[in-house]
Enzyme design. Structure first.
Site, mmCIF file in Angstrom:
data_model
loop_
_atom_site.group_PDB
_atom_site.id
_atom_site.type_symbol
_atom_site.label_atom_id
_atom_site.label_comp_id
_atom_site.label_asym_id
_atom_site.label_seq_id
_atom_site.Cartn_x
_atom_site.Cartn_y
_atom_site.Cartn_z
ATOM 1 N N ASP A 204 -0.100 -4.013 -4.100
ATOM 2 C CA ASP A 204 -1.264 -3.141 -4.215
ATOM 3 C C ASP A 204 -0.930 -1.709 -3.784
ATOM 4 O O ASP A 204 -1.469 -1.199 -2.792
ATOM 5 C CB ASP A 204 -2.449 -3.676 -3.408
ATOM 6 C CG ASP A 204 -3.790 -3.341 -4.069
ATOM 7 O OD1 ASP A 204 -3.859 -3.316 -5.312
ATOM 8 O OD2 ASP A 204 -4.766 -3.107 -3.341
ATOM 9 N N HIS B 292 -7.376 -5.692 -0.561
ATOM 10 C CA HIS B 292 -6.113 -4.961 -0.470
ATOM 11 C C HIS B 292 -5.029 -5.833 0.177
ATOM 12 O O HIS B 292 -3.881 -5.855 -0.274
ATOM 13 C CB HIS B 292 -6.363 -3.698 0.357
ATOM 14 C CG HIS B 292 -5.340 -2.623 0.209
ATOM 15 N ND1 HIS B 292 -4.725 -2.293 -0.986
ATOM 16 C CD2 HIS B 292 -4.825 -1.745 1.139
ATOM 17 C CE1 HIS B 292 -3.889 -1.285 -0.795
ATOM 18 N NE2 HIS B 292 -3.928 -0.938 0.484
ATOM 19 N N SER C 30 0.833 -1.206 0.000
ATOM 20 C CA SER C 30 0.000 0.000 0.000
ATOM 21 C C SER C 30 0.868 1.258 0.000
ATOM 22 O O SER C 30 1.662 1.462 -0.911
ATOM 23 C CB SER C 30 -0.952 -0.047 1.196
ATOM 24 O OG SER C 30 -1.952 0.938 1.087
#
Length: 326
Positions: free
Chosen positions: A195, A261, A170
Site C-alpha cells: 500500500d 492500510h 506505505s
C-alpha cells in the site's frame, strides 16, 4: 504555528473519505493511534536528514542471531554473520513506525523460519516520526538513497544486488523504490510495495515514487487505494484484494483508513507461509465479482508471487486471519 494548526485538526472526531478542493490538509493516522497532519497546499518541505549514519540504522538478523540483531553500517559489517551467498530481505517501515514494530519482527521471524537468508530491518524512525507527514515524506528520497549505499556496500562484499528483495509499507514502499533507483551496482531483484503512500506523491512522475523500473520485479498490494495508498498501478503486477480500497473486510468503520492500510502487511505476512492468495487478472473489481474475468490468467499475491506476473489482479479475502481464500 504548525503545531497550533495540528492541535486544532487532531481534535476532530472523524475524517471525511477525501479532502475537498478547498481543504488544504488531511489527517494521516500513525501506528500509535495518534492523528498526524499532511498539509496539501505546502508539499515541498525540505529534508531534515542531516546525519544519515545515526538517523538511519540497519539491523541484521540471520538464523544464527535471529533474536539479537547486529547493527551493520554502510562500509562496516561490524562483525555481523552476513553471508553474501544468501538472499537479502530488506524490511522497511513507514510513517511513525520503526524497525521493531510487531509486524516487522513477525516478517523477520517468518522469513527465517522459511529460508536461510539475511534479514535487514531498516530503522528510519526519527526522519519518519512526524507529526507533520510533509516532513517524513521529504525524507523518503534521501533515506532510499542511503539504503542504496548499503546495497552497494554489500555488493562490494560479494552479494548480488539481484538477490535482494526490499519489502516496504506505505512511505517505506517508496524508500524501497528510491533504493532501487539509486543503486549503482546493478538492478535490485525485487521490490514489494505494501500500500504505497499516496498523499503528496505524484503518479505522473515515476521518478518521484515507487515505479516498475526500480527493480527487476515490482509487485504492489493495494488495500487503502485512493485515500492513504495509490489506486493506480505502480508495478509490474498490482494486486487489489477486495477491490483494493478501504474499508477492507474486518476493519469496521475504519474512519482514518489505518486498519485497511495495515492490511497490506497483514496479507504479506500470511503469504510468507501461504501460496493461497490466488488472484485473477481483471480490469475492475466489479468485473471480477461478476465473473467476467473467470477465465483470465492467475497470479499469487505476496511473497510467492511469480516474478513473471504482469498486469492488474483482483481477489477476495476473509475479514480475519487466515485471510487467504485460495
Amino acid at each position: 504555528m504548525k503545531f497550533l494548526v495540528l492541535l486544532g485538526v487532531v481534535c476532530l472526531t472523524a475524517v471525511n473519505a477525501a479532502p475537498t478542493s478547498d481543504q488544504g490538509w488531511i489527517v494521516i493516522p500513525g501506528v500509535d493511534g495518534k492523528r498526524n497532519l499532511a498539509l496539501l497546499d505546502v508539499p515541498d518541505f525540505k529534508t531534515d536528514l542531516t546525519d544519515p549514519y545515526t538517523q538511519i540504522t540497519f539491523h541484521l538478523y540471520t538464523r544464527s542471531n535471529r533474536n539479537t540483531p547486529v547493527q551493520i553500517f554502510v562500509n562496516n559489517l561490524n562483525g555481523a554473520p552476513f553471508d553474501a551467498a544468501k538472499a537479502n530481505k530488506f524490511v522497511i517501515h513507514g510513517f511513525t513506525s520503526n524497525a521493531f514494530d510487531g509486524w516487522a519482527i513477525s516478517f523477520k521471524d517468518m522469513f527465517l523460519d522459511q529460508e536461510d537468508c539475511n534479514v535487514i530491518c531498516v530503522d528510519w524512525s526519527e526522519p519518519a516520526q512526524g507529526p507533520l507527514y510533509n516532513e517524513a515524506k521529504a525524507n523518503v528520497k534521501p533515506v532510499g538513497e542511503y539504503v542504496a549505499q548499503l546495497h552497494d556496500f554489500l555488493a562490494s562484499n560479494g552479494h548480488s544486488v539481484g538477490n535482494s528483495h526490499c519489502i516496504g509499507h506505505s512511505l517505506g514502499a517508496h524508500v524501497c523504490g528510491f533504493s532501487g533507483k539509486a543503486s549503482s551496482t546493478g538492478t535490485l531483484g525485487r521490490v514489494t510495495g505494501m500500500d504505497p503512500a499516496l498523499p503528496l506523491f505524484s503518479y505522473d512522475d515515476p521518478s518521484t515514487r515507487l515505479a516498475s523500473t526500480d527493480a527487476s520485479y515490482v509487485d504492489v498490494i493495494h488495500t487503502c487505494a485512493g485515500w492513504l495508498g495509490f489506486e493506480r498501478p505502480l508495478g509490474h503486477a498490482d494486486f487489489y484484494p477486495n477491490g483494493g480500497s478501504f474499508v477492507q473486510p474486518g476493519c469496521g468503520e475504519d474512519l482514518t483508513g489505518s486498519c485497511s492500510h495495515a492490511r497490506s502487511h497483514d496479507f504479506f505476512l500470511e503469504s510468507i507461509t501461504s501460496n493461497q492468495f490466488v488472484a485473477k487478472e481483471c480490469d475492475t473489481w466489479d468485473n471480477f465479482l461478476s465473473g467476467a474475468c473467470a477465465g483470465a490468467s492467475e497470479a499469487i499475491m505476496g511473497n510467492p508471487s511469480n516474478t513473471n506476473s504482469r498486469g492488474t489482479f483482483y481477489l477476495a479475502t476473509s475479514g480475519s486471519s487466515p485471510f487467504a481464500l485460495g
